[in-house]
Design a protein around this motif. Structure first.
Motif, PDB file in Angstrom:
ATOM      1  N   PRO A  15      41.535 -35.586 -56.264  1.00  0.00           N
ATOM      2  CA  PRO A  15      42.618 -36.570 -56.432  1.00  0.00           C
ATOM      3  C   PRO A  15      43.046 -37.214 -55.109  1.00  0.00           C
ATOM      4  O   PRO A  15      43.401 -38.390 -55.076  1.00  0.00           O
ATOM      5  N   ALA A  19      43.006 -41.167 -54.369  1.00  0.00           N
ATOM      6  CA  ALA A  19      44.168 -41.906 -53.872  1.00  0.00           C
ATOM      7  C   ALA A  19      43.819 -42.690 -52.608  1.00  0.00           C
ATOM      8  O   ALA A  19      44.255 -43.835 -52.434  1.00  0.00           O
ATOM      9  N   MET A  23      43.757 -47.082 -51.996  1.00  0.00           N
ATOM     10  CA  MET A  23      44.825 -47.600 -51.131  1.00  0.00           C
ATOM     11  C   MET A  23      44.504 -49.042 -50.731  1.00  0.00           C
ATOM     12  O   MET A  23      43.333 -49.386 -50.516  1.00  0.00           O
TER      13      MET A  23
END
Length: 82
Positions: A15, A19, A23
């Motif tokens: 995860p 992420a 971005m």
């Protein structure tokens, strides 16, 4: 046991990697004028990341062995106390 720890570590890292990959500074690297199969490169990148995360999570779920509750009674007792 080492293989399980490695898989658990990858499960923690997956995860975070997802992420980071979505971005804005990373996504804007793919904000070019070209297309791939008629889709803008940025959409292709985002769907590629999404597909990678799904496939990686599926593979990880197959790699992790099922834990029998009788194998780890101390963890179950600790969880009941919380």
């Amino acid at each position: 046991m080492a293989n399980r720890r490695r898989s658990e570590g990858f499960g923690f890292f997956l995860p975070i990697l997802g992420a980071i990959l979505v971005m804005p500074p990373i996504v804007h690297l793919f904000d070019r004028g070209g297309t791939v199969f008629g889709l803008p490169i940025i959409f292709t990148y985002l769907f590629g990341v999404w597909l990678f995360l799904i496939v990686a999570a599926f593979a990880l779920s197959r790699l992790l062995p099922r834990v029998d509750p009788e194998q780890r009674p101390e963890r179950l007792e600790r969880d009941r106390e919380l």
